[in-house]
Design an enzyme around this catalytic site. Sequence first.
Site, PDB file in Angstrom:
ATOM      1  N   HIS A  39      37.071  81.140  64.569  1.00  0.00           N
ATOM      2  CA  HIS A  39      37.319  80.244  63.476  1.00  0.00           C
ATOM      3  C   HIS A  39      38.300  81.135  62.416  1.00  0.00           C
ATOM      4  O   HIS A  39      39.300  80.652  62.100  1.00  0.00           O
ATOM      5  CB  HIS A  39      36.358  79.741  62.759  1.00  0.00           C
ATOM      6  CG  HIS A  39      35.493  78.879  63.422  1.00  0.00           C
ATOM      7  ND1 HIS A  39      34.034  79.267  63.805  1.00  0.00           N
ATOM      8  CD2 HIS A  39      35.590  77.619  64.094  1.00  0.00           C
ATOM      9  CE1 HIS A  39      33.525  78.221  64.491  1.00  0.00           C
ATOM     10  NE2 HIS A  39      34.586  77.229  64.667  1.00  0.00           N
ATOM     11  N   ARG A 189      27.616  77.838  69.451  1.00  0.00           N
ATOM     12  CA  ARG A 189      26.481  77.294  70.129  1.00  0.00           C
ATOM     13  C   ARG A 189      25.869  78.611  71.138  1.00  0.00           C
ATOM     14  O   ARG A 189      24.763  78.694  71.400  1.00  0.00           O
ATOM     15  CB  ARG A 189      26.907  76.401  71.279  1.00  0.00           C
ATOM     16  CG  ARG A 189      27.262  75.061  70.747  1.00  0.00           C
ATOM     17  CD  ARG A 189      27.667  73.923  72.032  1.00  0.00           C
ATOM     18  NE  ARG A 189      27.538  72.619  71.361  1.00  0.00           N
ATOM     19  CZ  ARG A 189      28.761  71.988  71.268  1.00  0.00           C
ATOM     20  NH1 ARG A 189      29.435  72.380  71.489  1.00  0.00           N
ATOM     21  NH2 ARG A 189      28.404  70.741  70.690  1.00  0.00           N
TER      22      ARG A 189
HETATM   23  P1  AMP Z   1      34.592  74.090  66.392  1.00  0.00           P
HETATM   24  O1  AMP Z   1      34.049  74.350  65.196  1.00  0.00           O
HETATM   25  O2  AMP Z   1      33.810  74.695  67.608  1.00  0.00           O
HETATM   26  O3  AMP Z   1      35.028  72.567  66.465  1.00  0.00           O
HETATM   27  O4  AMP Z   1      36.069  74.655  66.559  1.00  0.00           O
HETATM   28  C1  AMP Z   1      36.967  74.955  65.552  1.00  0.00           C
HETATM   29  C2  AMP Z   1      38.236  75.501  66.251  1.00  0.00           C
HETATM   30  O5  AMP Z   1      37.738  76.768  66.440  1.00  0.00           O
HETATM   31  C3  AMP Z   1      38.633  74.948  67.526  1.00  0.00           C
HETATM   32  O6  AMP Z   1      40.073  74.793  67.381  1.00  0.00           O
HETATM   33  C4  AMP Z   1      38.227  76.131  68.459  1.00  0.00           C
HETATM   34  O7  AMP Z   1      39.148  75.671  69.544  1.00  0.00           O
HETATM   35  C5  AMP Z   1      38.329  77.146  67.797  1.00  0.00           C
HETATM   36  N1  AMP Z   1      37.520  78.151  68.309  1.00  0.00           N
HETATM   37  C6  AMP Z   1      36.219  78.113  68.527  1.00  0.00           C
HETATM   38  N2  AMP Z   1      35.770  79.267  69.140  1.00  0.00           N
HETATM   39  C7  AMP Z   1      36.739  80.222  69.343  1.00  0.00           C
HETATM   40  C8  AMP Z   1      37.111  81.659  69.874  1.00  0.00           C
HETATM   41  N3  AMP Z   1      35.960  82.184  70.286  1.00  0.00           N
HETATM   42  N4  AMP Z   1      38.177  81.998  69.363  1.00  0.00           N
HETATM   43  C9  AMP Z   1      39.157  81.215  69.053  1.00  0.00           C
HETATM   44  N5  AMP Z   1      39.186  80.010  68.714  1.00  0.00           N
HETATM   45  C10 AMP Z   1      37.900  79.359  68.503  1.00  0.00           C
END
Ligand code: AMP
Length: 283
Positions: A39, A189
């Site tokens: 993030h 997760r």
């Molecule tokens: P989330 O909080 O899981 O909804 O993710 C928020 C944003 O962070 C989304 O655009 C995800 O694709 C991105 N994201 C989550 N994990 C990663 C990662 N390991 N590398 C890059 N971006 C990520």
Amino acid sequence: MFMETIRNPRIMKETSKRLLMQGRSIGLVPTMGALHSGHLFLVKEAVAENDIAVVSIFVNPTQFGPNEDFSKYPRDLEGDMEKLAAAGAHIVFAPDAGSMYPEGFSSSVEVKGLSDKLCGRFRPGHFKGVATVVNKLFNMVMPTRAYFGQKDFQQIRVIERMILDLNMGVELIRCPIIREQDGMALSSRNRYLSDGDRASAPIIYRTLCSAAEMIRSGTAADAVADFMNRTLGSEPAVREIQYAGVYDPQTLDEKKGSSGASLLAVAVIVGNTRLIDNMLVEV
Ligand code: AMP
């Protein structure tokens, strides 16, 4: 620098309007919190490329299925704020569910086709929830640019399609997948995994790397998909393979031959945790 926290959608929109009137660009990073370095990479990009970086934190109930982990999804607003202040974010937008979905809420955005493939087959309604909440966030924050991670490749394609179809005028910036030393893609997760399952899970990354090599050396997509399924299937910690294969990065359809770019994508259940990962192979 002072970081402002906004909880009310109306105040968010008024703030954004004022900033845009002043001629400032706004970068939005939508998240569900429990922030990690993946993030924060997005946040740093948004800070570098815009006058104002807004990070939204909202665990969106409508993108979780009835048997999914909405209630136990990790939440750590205080820890998130510290990380965001250190990363240079200007505004944290953290609305509550009541202000996002007030009594009588009845609209939705559906991106047909792209939403029904890959993860969509196993998470019905998920991308409708995502497209709707991202549309709402775009309307509230009115970003110049929005930053998404390729970790959720299908999500990017769905949002890109929505932006195009609905003439939204937001520039979507794709950001690379940030990984642990052992190749495991960072995910909020991952903390659900037992130590044993965590130790086995990098099989996903190793499978993607080997499959990418096969694609580069001209192996046909169906043979590569077969290899991916056999390799993942031979790891006892992988309880279920929801999909593993080679897909067209535009349409997300299964690829047959070896021409053009390939998206190698995987969704598996390890222990009780659903893990996704992917790798884009451009030729
Ligand atoms: P989330 O909080 O899981 O909804 O993710 C928020 C944003 O962070 C989304 O655009 C995800 O694709 C991105 N994201 C989550 N994990 C990663 C990662 N390991 N590398 C890059 N971006 C990520």
